[in-house]
Design a protein around this motif. Structure first.
Motif, mmCIF file in Angstrom:
data_model
loop_
_atom_site.group_PDB
_atom_site.id
_atom_site.type_symbol
_atom_site.label_atom_id
_atom_site.label_comp_id
_atom_site.label_asym_id
_atom_site.label_seq_id
_atom_site.Cartn_x
_atom_site.Cartn_y
_atom_site.Cartn_z
ATOM 1 N N GLU A 75 0.845 -1.195 0.000
ATOM 2 C CA GLU A 75 0.000 0.000 0.000
ATOM 3 C C GLU A 75 0.885 1.252 0.000
ATOM 4 O O GLU A 75 0.651 2.192 -0.763
ATOM 5 C CB GLU A 75 -0.924 -0.005 1.220
ATOM 6 N N ARG A 76 1.896 1.260 0.839
ATOM 7 C CA ARG A 76 2.823 2.400 0.913
ATOM 8 C C ARG A 76 3.511 2.646 -0.419
ATOM 9 O O ARG A 76 3.701 3.784 -0.838
ATOM 10 C CB ARG A 76 3.869 2.137 1.993
ATOM 11 N N GLY A 78 2.337 2.005 -3.305
ATOM 12 C CA GLY A 78 1.390 2.397 -4.342
ATOM 13 C C GLY A 78 0.860 1.269 -5.203
ATOM 14 O O GLY A 78 0.205 1.516 -6.208
ATOM 15 N N THR A 81 -4.459 -0.730 -2.807
ATOM 16 C CA THR A 81 -5.338 0.205 -2.105
ATOM 17 C C THR A 81 -6.108 -0.567 -1.050
ATOM 18 O O THR A 81 -6.599 -1.669 -1.302
ATOM 19 C CB THR A 81 -6.347 0.859 -3.077
ATOM 20 N N ARG A 82 -6.211 0.031 0.111
ATOM 21 C CA ARG A 82 -6.966 -0.542 1.227
ATOM 22 C C ARG A 82 -8.211 0.313 1.410
ATOM 23 O O ARG A 82 -8.123 1.519 1.628
ATOM 24 C CB ARG A 82 -6.108 -0.507 2.485
ATOM 25 N N THR A 83 -9.368 -0.325 1.322
ATOM 26 C CA THR A 83 -10.635 0.386 1.470
ATOM 27 C C THR A 83 -11.370 -0.147 2.691
ATOM 28 O O THR A 83 -11.583 -1.354 2.807
ATOM 29 C CB THR A 83 -11.520 0.204 0.212
ATOM 30 N N TYR A 94 -8.843 -5.128 -0.096
ATOM 31 C CA TYR A 94 -7.604 -4.761 -0.773
ATOM 32 C C TYR A 94 -7.776 -4.965 -2.269
ATOM 33 O O TYR A 94 -8.318 -5.984 -2.704
ATOM 34 C CB TYR A 94 -6.439 -5.608 -0.261
ATOM 35 N N THR A 95 -7.306 -4.010 -3.043
ATOM 36 C CA THR A 95 -7.340 -4.105 -4.500
ATOM 37 C C THR A 95 -6.026 -3.573 -5.059
ATOM 38 O O THR A 95 -5.331 -2.785 -4.411
ATOM 39 C CB THR A 95 -8.499 -3.286 -5.115
ATOM 40 N N THR A 97 -3.874 -1.192 -7.372
ATOM 41 C CA THR A 97 -3.971 0.110 -8.018
ATOM 42 C C THR A 97 -3.592 -0.087 -9.487
ATOM 43 O O THR A 97 -3.209 -1.201 -9.902
ATOM 44 C CB THR A 97 -2.980 1.100 -7.384
#
Length: 137
Positions: A75-76, A78, A81-83, A94-95, A97
């Motif tokens: 995530e950091r 890039g 993405t954490r929703t 989690y998906t 990007t």
């Protein structure tokens, strides 16, 4: 003119090389995808959005701590993405990007290469470990 000892020259050259490696984009990327779990998480997320438990179930060898660290790192960087969906209980998904989606073909290519060539690498290692490399000399 200042004269340097060989040790001082090596130390200066090592510092310059270390600075080069720290700035090298390829070296930086290999540090990310070279992580044991990063490529596996990325490839799992390539199939679509996943909740933490789904990723964990897909990778039974990873500890909860390591999976959390890997997801946070991706995530950091890039790639992921954490929703968080406010619900009871809270749902986290989690998906990949766009950057994450773009690295999947590279990882797939590396996997295909490994599938084709690991037998050759294993044979070379065996030959080396058996001392056969010394005979060719």
């Amino acid at each position: 003119m200042v004269t340097m000892t060989a040790a001082q020259r090596r130390e200066r050259e090592k510092a310059a090389f270390d600075a080069y490696m720290d700035a090298c984009p390829t070296h930086q990327l290999m540090g990310i995808i070279g992580n044991k779990w990063s490529t596996m998480v990325l490839m799992d997320l390539a199939h679509g959005a996943r909740r933490y438990a789904e990723v964990s179930n897909a990778l039974p060898g990873v500890s909860a701590k390591m999976l959390t660290q890997t997801l946070r790192s991706l995530e950091r960087d890039g790639f992921v993405t954490r929703t968080v969906t406010p619900a009871v209980p809270v749902q986290v998904e989690y998906t990949l990007t766009l950057l994450g989606e773009r690295i999947v073909p590279l990882i797939t290519s590396m996997q295909e290469w490994a599938d084709r060539h690991m037998d050759e690498i294993d044979a070379a290692r065996k030959n080396y470990d058996d001392g056969r490399h010394l005979a060719s000399g």
